[in-house]
Design an enzyme around this catalytic site. Structure first.
Site, PDB file in Angstrom:
ATOM      1  N   ARG A   1       0.814  -1.232   0.000  1.00 17.67           N
ATOM      2  CA  ARG A   1       0.000   0.000   0.000  1.00 17.67           C
ATOM      3  C   ARG A   1       0.844   1.278   0.000  1.00 17.67           C
ATOM      4  NH1 ARG A   1      -3.828  -2.568   3.635  1.00 17.67           N
ATOM      5  NH2 ARG A   1      -5.653  -2.983   2.386  1.00 17.67           N
TER       6      ARG A   1
ATOM      7  N   HIS B   1       9.574 -21.599   8.194  1.00 21.70           N
ATOM      8  CA  HIS B   1      10.993 -21.273   8.032  1.00 21.70           C
ATOM      9  C   HIS B   1      11.912 -22.255   8.761  1.00 21.70           C
ATOM     10  CE1 HIS B   1      10.730 -19.164  11.935  1.00 21.70           C
ATOM     11  NE2 HIS B   1      12.037 -19.242  11.967  1.00 21.70           N
TER      12      HIS B   1
ATOM     13  N   GLU C   1      12.890 -19.025  23.721  1.00 24.29           N
ATOM     14  CA  GLU C   1      13.335 -17.701  23.285  1.00 24.29           C
ATOM     15  C   GLU C   1      13.483 -16.778  24.483  1.00 24.29           C
ATOM     16  OE1 GLU C   1      11.511 -16.295  19.447  1.00 24.29           O
ATOM     17  OE2 GLU C   1       9.955 -17.638  20.164  1.00 24.29           O
TER      18      GLU C   1
ATOM     19  N   HIS D   1       6.385 -25.258  13.564  1.00 22.44           N
ATOM     20  CA  HIS D   1       7.826 -25.527  13.689  1.00 22.44           C
ATOM     21  C   HIS D   1       8.138 -26.822  14.454  1.00 22.44           C
ATOM     22  CE1 HIS D   1       7.899 -21.573  12.172  1.00 22.44           C
ATOM     23  NE2 HIS D   1       7.998 -20.902  13.288  1.00 22.44           N
TER      24      HIS D   1
HETATM   25  C1  BG6 Z   1       8.153 -17.439  14.187  1.00 23.95           C
HETATM   26  C2  BG6 Z   1       7.236 -17.077  15.317  1.00 23.95           C
HETATM   27  O1  BG6 Z   1       7.502 -18.288  13.287  1.00 23.95           O
HETATM   28  O2  BG6 Z   1       9.300 -18.099  14.711  1.00 23.95           O
HETATM   29  C3  BG6 Z   1       7.959 -16.181  16.288  1.00 23.95           C
HETATM   30  O3  BG6 Z   1       6.084 -16.422  14.818  1.00 23.95           O
HETATM   31  C4  BG6 Z   1       9.235 -16.820  16.758  1.00 23.95           C
HETATM   32  O4  BG6 Z   1       7.124 -15.876  17.406  1.00 23.95           O
HETATM   33  C5  BG6 Z   1      10.068 -17.296  15.582  1.00 23.95           C
HETATM   34  O5  BG6 Z   1       9.949 -15.847  17.487  1.00 23.95           O
HETATM   35  C6  BG6 Z   1      11.235 -18.121  16.066  1.00 23.95           C
HETATM   36  O6  BG6 Z   1      12.077 -18.403  14.991  1.00 23.95           O
HETATM   37  P1  BG6 Z   1      13.626 -18.664  15.210  1.00 23.95           P
HETATM   38  O7  BG6 Z   1      14.129 -18.986  13.847  1.00 23.95           O
HETATM   39  O8  BG6 Z   1      14.200 -17.413  15.783  1.00 23.95           O
HETATM   40  O9  BG6 Z   1      13.710 -19.815  16.172  1.00 23.95           O
END
Ligand code: BG6
Length: 505
Positions: free
Chosen positions: A47, A183, A221, A245
């Site tokens: 946007r 990811h 984390e 994940h």
């Molecule tokens: C993301 C989550 O998919 O993965 C985040 O939405 C999280 O909340 C992140 O912090 C963690 O990814 P990584 O690669 O830092 O372990």
């Protein structure tokens, strides 16, 4: 290495954080490694209004920040940014798509690109449906070449919404054209699980209920929710980390060897694992929420005081759970997940605990149910360790637990590529091995959904508080059996209590 066909990449949500922090820097790395197609352009669409030049400048900053101390050569950055263009429009308004279509065709003509386009949806999930709808309405889902669409997580918020989104995307794109990104699957150490398991003969005979006592998979984390209160309130740790994940990590650990190493054979095995999951018992799932505390030396606020979070929020920022897989390989072996925000340490790892010997002869010998552990460190300090007992030099037979460590960086002097680099390259190549298939996605939601329903009916059930910067709530630690084995510290322990004592019913 194989190079992708010539193509155009359209990024929706191009003015957002993900594009700046991950997508563009990863594409720049691919550019430096000469892995981008010979003819290639990127069109950022969002946007906000920018000229191509303004947009490039903004992305230049992102690239430089992402490189940390390794300052890239400016002429390389500028050469890469030549490939980047920008288009300002409202992605929820289908009447604006003919302009976008024209811009795509214009760029294709200018750079003599074939009609191959990847659409990357780096937008808030609310826009997935309208974007797919508008692409279809304007016949931008079909082409003389090919179309692919990449969808970021979260893919739905429960089984019903995931099915709806799936059906919706499927009405515009074929399953083989849809790339659901997680990811974690792009992390080198995650892919390495497949190589460790399927290129070595020594692990497979032990990789089952006869030799494995339990398996722990954790991702902890130190960060809080940052500025993502709105999203996080509707997600929580179960949806944010476990449904995607941690479940993908578990699938790589638990799957059968595929008949062939191709995307469909691998994804068949992943789906089989998810379909074999035994529904998790509610008392085997502990939730937590962080309160104020000290994280990485700084006083930090509690979750309920974060921006865009309700004062009485019952959203979980921590989950510890135990569950089982009903199949011949894993029947009776407990699997544990543990994840949380604002914990003592940032660490993702998998610990395979092997059963112990039936007798103990030596002084100092580990006497727990698991004295040998294979620790797969996903991050940081990517690597693998094997723990076992050895004799201390000198008289007698004194035993000490030792660890044989392999550090992943010793394989290559280079820094490990970012997960997005691998995943972007794969979608450009048309390789979906590391992307989720729709049947696996549905099966994973089928496992998670009953827990969400349970918490809807009793919002406070099993919700415990923990101070920011701590190891998590005690109840979670009890589920995971021993403080030092929980959440990122799993690999450091040498012996455990019998899990059945904790949960005898
Ligand atoms: C993301 C989550 O998919 O993965 C985040 O939405 C999280 O909340 C992140 O912090 C963690 O990814 P990584 O690669 O830092 O372990």
């Amino acid at each position: 290495m194989e190079k992708p066909e010539n193509q155009l990449l359209v990024i929706f949500g191009a003015s957002g954080d993900l594009t700046k922090r991950k997508l563009i820097p990863s594409l720049f790395e691919l550019f430096l490694r000469r892995l981008l197609p010979d003819k290639f352009l990127i069109l950022g669409a969002a946007r906000s209004s920018f000229t191509d030049e303004e947009y490039r400048l903004m992305q230049k900053k992102g690239i430089i920040e992402s490189q940390g101390k390794r300052l890239p050569e400016e002429r390389e950055v500028d050469a890469f940014l030549e490939l980047v263009h920008y288009f300002s429009f409202d992605p929820s308004d289908c009447t604006q798509y003919p302009r976008l279509k024209e811009r795509i065709a214009g760029l294709q003509l200018e750079a003599s690109l074939p009609d191959n386009v990847v659409y990357y949806l780096a937008t808030p999930p609310l826009l997935y449906k309208p974007i797919a709808e508008c692409l279809k309405k304007n016949q931008m889902n079909k082409s003389g070449g090919w179309r692919r669409i990449v969808v970021e997580k979260p893919f739905g918020t429960d089984l019903k919404s995931a099915l709806q989104l799936n059906n919706f995307l499927r009405s515009a794109f074929g399953e083989k054209e849809i790339y659901r990104i997680d990811h974690y699957m792009g992390k080198e150490t995650v892919q390495n699980i497949l190589v460790l398991r399927f290129s070595n003969g020594i692990f497979e005979p032990l990789w089952n209920r006869n030799y494995v006592d339990r398996i722990e998979i954790s991702a902890t984390e130190t960060l809080g929710i940052e500025n993502r209160g709105k999203y996080y309130e509707s997600a929580g740790a179960l949806r944010d980390m476990i449904q995607n994940h941690l479940m993908e990590l578990m699938a790589f650990i638990a799957m059968e060897p595929p008949a062939m190493f191709d995307p469909e054979s691998i994804r068949d095995e992943i789906t089989k694992v998810f379909r074999s999951l035994h529904p998790a018992a509610p008392h085997d799932v502990i939730r937590g929420q962080y309160t104020e505390g000290v994280a990485e030396g700084e006083n930090v606020r509690g979750y309920r005081s974060e921006k865009d979070v309700a004062a009485g929020s019952v959203t979980e920022t921590y989950v510890a759970m135990r569950f089982f897989i009903d199949n011949w390989r894993w029947g009776g072996v407990p699997f544990y997940f543990c994840t949380g925000k604002r914990l003592a340490e940032k660490s993702s790892e998998i610990v395979i605990h092997f059963k112990s010997t039936p007798q103990h002869f030596f002084t100092g010998e580990c006497t727990g149910t698991s004295c040998n552990q294979l620790v797969i460190r996903i991050q940081p300090d990517e690597g693998i360790s094997l723990r076992f007992g050895l004799k201390v030099p000198g008289a007698g037979f004194e035993v000490k637990q030792v660890s044989m460590d392999f550090r992943y960086d010793s394989l290559s002097g280079d820094t490990l590529p970012d997960a997005y680099e691998r995943l972007l390259l794969d979608v450009m190549l048309g390789d979906s091995t590391l992307y989720s298939r729709s049947d696996a996605l549905v099966a994973s939601w089928e496992f998670i959904d009953p827990l969400l329903r349970e918490w809807e009916s009793a919002a406070k059930r099993n919700l415990f508080f923990y101070s920011a910067g701590s190891e998590g709530p005690e109840e979670g630690l009890a589920l995971l059996q021993k403080t030092e084995e929980c959440c990122g510290k799993c690999g450091e322990a040498s012996a455990v209590n019998d899990h059945d004592e904790v949960f005898s019913e």
